[in-house]
Design an enzyme around this catalytic site. Sequence first.
Site, mmCIF file in Angstrom:
data_model
loop_
_atom_site.group_PDB
_atom_site.id
_atom_site.type_symbol
_atom_site.label_atom_id
_atom_site.label_comp_id
_atom_site.label_asym_id
_atom_site.label_seq_id
_atom_site.Cartn_x
_atom_site.Cartn_y
_atom_site.Cartn_z
ATOM 1 N N CYS A 38 16.139 -0.348 -2.511
ATOM 2 C CA CYS A 38 16.426 -1.272 -1.421
ATOM 3 C C CYS A 38 17.928 -1.506 -1.281
ATOM 4 C CB CYS A 38 15.715 -2.594 -1.666
ATOM 5 S SG CYS A 38 13.960 -2.355 -1.960
ATOM 6 N N ALA A 55 0.804 -1.229 0.000
ATOM 7 C CA ALA A 55 0.000 0.000 0.000
ATOM 8 C C ALA A 55 0.837 1.280 0.000
ATOM 9 C CB ALA A 55 -0.929 -0.001 1.209
HETATM 10 N N1 PMP Z 1 8.575 -5.643 -5.356
HETATM 11 C C1 PMP Z 1 8.875 -4.488 -5.938
HETATM 12 C C2 PMP Z 1 8.872 -4.413 -7.432
HETATM 13 C C3 PMP Z 1 9.201 -3.372 -5.173
HETATM 14 O O1 PMP Z 1 9.494 -2.203 -5.780
HETATM 15 C C4 PMP Z 1 9.192 -3.471 -3.763
HETATM 16 C C5 PMP Z 1 9.552 -2.283 -2.894
HETATM 17 N N2 PMP Z 1 10.801 -1.720 -3.203
HETATM 18 C C6 PMP Z 1 8.849 -4.713 -3.195
HETATM 19 C C7 PMP Z 1 8.546 -5.770 -4.010
HETATM 20 C C8 PMP Z 1 8.810 -4.910 -1.706
HETATM 21 O O2 PMP Z 1 7.842 -4.108 -1.118
HETATM 22 P P1 PMP Z 1 7.836 -3.856 0.470
HETATM 23 O O3 PMP Z 1 9.189 -3.306 0.800
HETATM 24 O O4 PMP Z 1 6.740 -2.889 0.682
HETATM 25 O O5 PMP Z 1 7.615 -5.179 1.108
#
Ligand code: PMP
Length: 383
Positions: free
Chosen positions: A330, A207
């Site tokens: 990330c 979200a």
């Molecule tokens: N998949 C993709 C393509 C993303 O961009 C991200 C967030 N960077 C995630 C998964 C993981 O999402 P979250 O960190 O909210 O768990």
Amino acid sequence: MKQLIYADYNATTPSPRGHEDQVFEILQASFGSPSSIHHFGREAKRLMEDARENVAKLFGAERKSIVFTSGATESNNFCLKGVVFQHFKKGERPHIVITNSEHSSVHNVAKFLEGYGFCTVTYAPIHSKGFLEKDTLLSAINERTVLVAIIYVNNETGVVNPVEELARAAKGKKPNLHVHVDGVQALGKLDCTWIGRSVIDSVSVSAHKVGGLKGIGCLYKKPEVSLLPLLHGGGHERGWRSGTENMPGIVSFGLRAKAILERKEPLNHLRTLWNHLVERMRVLPGLEIHGDLSRCLPTTLNFTIHGVAGEELMLRFENAGIAVSSGSACLSGGSEPSRVLTAMGYSRDVAANSIRLSFGEGSRIEDAEAILAVVRGFVQKKG
Ligand code: PMP
């Protein structure tokens, strides 16, 4: 004070003004646990099911297709492990296929499952322009394949995979395999309401990428798809995901889902901004934009300036008050070259020095001008 510019929407997005207050007010009036059978619990359950209804509509699906999770990382873990463990338990040695440009929350799950001997993995190579081709996918599928995972919109390049066509082709070759889609960067940008009628078995989303609170997301899955749960306990979420529900997150997600469903043409103003940037950046000497621009969403622009260190560029953007990202958000702070750009065939040097700009609802054409000023300064300095 200097005006700050946010160009990192793929990492996370701001909530619309008043959103947190709205969530807070709703929960003040209804603080119960949805599992309780008394009045307070029933009221919370009603709120949760309303939210689930709106989230399900994003996928053109029924409420029972939605399992709330802590976000896409959990959803991806739930799906991949949930499928593989079931086959492993039956004494099989399953095989899965993921693209070699998946987000780390898919890539590293596959690495884990492979490393512990739960399955074998094929990392299907993407085209140098950043998308997966049908023939590549088909040649990766074998008689032991139980799952394929394909990212819908790449978080680093914005390149869109033709997931519907790929899913149909995969099922055409092996009808009972599970097709999973990481839909994080597609939600709120591309219409996803066709998914409920498609052959795609599951989709993960978060979200906070669409203006909701952090720490809430879901796995959309076809109701008939059975997965081994990750979390065991009191049997919440109809047994798929135990643990007292994250009500602030769920209410927030429901509100954002409703807003997305009511919004028309979310990408129009971004298309203008993105075109403005692309036209001006692609003519700059030494500047290379990555990915097939005809398949890119106008939310993302990934580039390098040859001979310029990514860190230097980041510093310049930082000094200009512009928030951007290097490689995958990330991985920010880490020095590893982008796995996605490496998969596209770029050198370690290019992959390590890439910059990602990403845009969203609050982005304005003036942001493009500020970004261009930084980039041009660099090219002129070097040139
Ligand atoms: N998949 C993709 C393509 C993303 O961009 C991200 C967030 N960077 C995630 C998964 C993981 O999402 P979250 O960190 O909210 O768990």
